[in-house]
Design a protein around this motif. Structure first.
Motif, PDB file in Angstrom:
ATOM      1  N   THR A   1     -23.295 -33.654 -23.357  1.00  0.00           N
ATOM      2  CA  THR A   1     -22.996 -33.069 -24.658  1.00  0.00           C
ATOM      3  C   THR A   1     -23.649 -31.695 -24.679  1.00  0.00           C
ATOM      4  N   THR A   2     -22.864 -30.668 -24.952  1.00  0.00           N
ATOM      5  CA  THR A   2     -23.363 -29.300 -24.874  1.00  0.00           C
ATOM      6  C   THR A   2     -22.602 -28.390 -25.827  1.00  0.00           C
ATOM      7  N   TRP A   3     -23.152 -27.206 -26.019  1.00  0.00           N
ATOM      8  CA  TRP A   3     -22.401 -26.173 -26.705  1.00  0.00           C
ATOM      9  C   TRP A   3     -21.250 -25.786 -25.789  1.00  0.00           C
ATOM     10  N   PRO A   4     -20.229 -25.119 -26.302  1.00  0.00           N
ATOM     11  CA  PRO A   4     -19.099 -24.737 -25.467  1.00  0.00           C
ATOM     12  C   PRO A   4     -19.527 -23.924 -24.239  1.00  0.00           C
ATOM     13  N   ILE A   5     -18.929 -24.252 -23.111  1.00  0.00           N
ATOM     14  CA  ILE A   5     -19.167 -23.531 -21.859  1.00  0.00           C
ATOM     15  C   ILE A   5     -18.143 -22.410 -21.804  1.00  0.00           C
ATOM     16  N   ASP A   6     -18.592 -21.210 -21.459  1.00  0.00           N
ATOM     17  CA  ASP A   6     -17.742 -20.031 -21.628  1.00  0.00           C
ATOM     18  C   ASP A   6     -16.718 -19.777 -20.528  1.00  0.00           C
ATOM     19  N   SER A   7     -16.657 -20.629 -19.497  1.00  0.00           N
ATOM     20  CA  SER A   7     -15.607 -20.422 -18.499  1.00  0.00           C
ATOM     21  C   SER A   7     -15.325 -21.721 -17.747  1.00  0.00           C
ATOM     22  N   ASP A   8     -14.102 -21.823 -17.288  1.00  0.00           N
ATOM     23  CA  ASP A   8     -13.711 -22.978 -16.485  1.00  0.00           C
ATOM     24  C   ASP A   8     -14.457 -22.991 -15.148  1.00  0.00           C
ATOM     25  N   GLU A   9     -14.780 -21.827 -14.634  1.00  0.00           N
ATOM     26  CA  GLU A   9     -15.499 -21.746 -13.364  1.00  0.00           C
ATOM     27  C   GLU A   9     -16.896 -22.359 -13.495  1.00  0.00           C
TER      28      GLU A   9
ATOM     29  N   THR B   1     -17.815 -24.579 -15.727  1.00  0.00           N
ATOM     30  CA  THR B   1     -17.628 -26.011 -15.944  1.00  0.00           C
ATOM     31  C   THR B   1     -17.385 -26.711 -14.616  1.00  0.00           C
ATOM     32  N   LYS B   2     -16.539 -26.153 -13.788  1.00  0.00           N
ATOM     33  CA  LYS B   2     -16.239 -26.736 -12.482  1.00  0.00           C
ATOM     34  C   LYS B   2     -17.495 -26.818 -11.620  1.00  0.00           C
ATOM     35  N   LYS B   3     -18.283 -25.754 -11.603  1.00  0.00           N
ATOM     36  CA  LYS B   3     -19.518 -25.743 -10.817  1.00  0.00           C
ATOM     37  C   LYS B   3     -20.502 -26.797 -11.323  1.00  0.00           C
ATOM     38  N   LEU B   4     -20.638 -26.911 -12.640  1.00  0.00           N
ATOM     39  CA  LEU B   4     -21.520 -27.914 -13.226  1.00  0.00           C
ATOM     40  C   LEU B   4     -21.101 -29.314 -12.795  1.00  0.00           C
ATOM     41  N   LEU B   5     -19.820 -29.611 -12.899  1.00  0.00           N
ATOM     42  CA  LEU B   5     -19.311 -30.935 -12.523  1.00  0.00           C
ATOM     43  C   LEU B   5     -19.533 -31.225 -11.043  1.00  0.00           C
ATOM     44  N   GLU B   6     -19.280 -30.245 -10.206  1.00  0.00           N
ATOM     45  CA  GLU B   6     -19.485 -30.418  -8.760  1.00  0.00           C
ATOM     46  C   GLU B   6     -20.953 -30.649  -8.432  1.00  0.00           C
ATOM     47  N   GLU B   7     -21.834 -29.862  -9.032  1.00  0.00           N
ATOM     48  CA  GLU B   7     -23.259 -29.966  -8.714  1.00  0.00           C
ATOM     49  C   GLU B   7     -23.865 -31.278  -9.213  1.00  0.00           C
ATOM     50  N   ILE B   8     -23.476 -31.710 -10.397  1.00  0.00           N
ATOM     51  CA  ILE B   8     -23.982 -32.990 -10.895  1.00  0.00           C
ATOM     52  C   ILE B   8     -23.483 -34.131 -10.010  1.00  0.00           C
TER      53      ILE B   8
END
Length: 80
Positions: A7-15, A17-24
């Motif tokens: 749960t977070t404030w809006p992420i300002d780019s799809d890139e 978001t993608k990096k966050l998902l990959e790293e987690i």
């Protein structure tokens, strides 16, 4: 296997978001040994106007400072 909910404030780019998902996913796999195809993640983005810390709404111009307060600063709300 694990489902991770962020749960977070809006992420300002799809890139980002993608990096966050990959790293987690990478950390879960490397740390716990979970198979990659069993790790799922969901992100819920909440507008700052619908979020508060220490009773201060996230879109308050002084949020960074006010949200770190430890009391309301008035004797009416002080606890003994």
């Amino acid at each position: 296997m694990p489902h991770i909910h962020i749960t977070t404030w809006p992420i300002d780019s799809d890139e980002k978001t993608k990096k966050l998902l990959e790293e987690i996913t990478r950390v879960m796999h490397n740390t716990l040994g979970c198979p990659l195809d069993k790790i799922s993640i969901s992100i819920q983005e909440i507008q700052p106007s619908r979020w508060s810390d220490a009773g201060v709404v996230g879109n308050d111009p002084d949020f960074k400072t006010k949200s770190r307060r430890m009391d309301f600063g008035d004797s009416q709300h002080e606890t003994s």
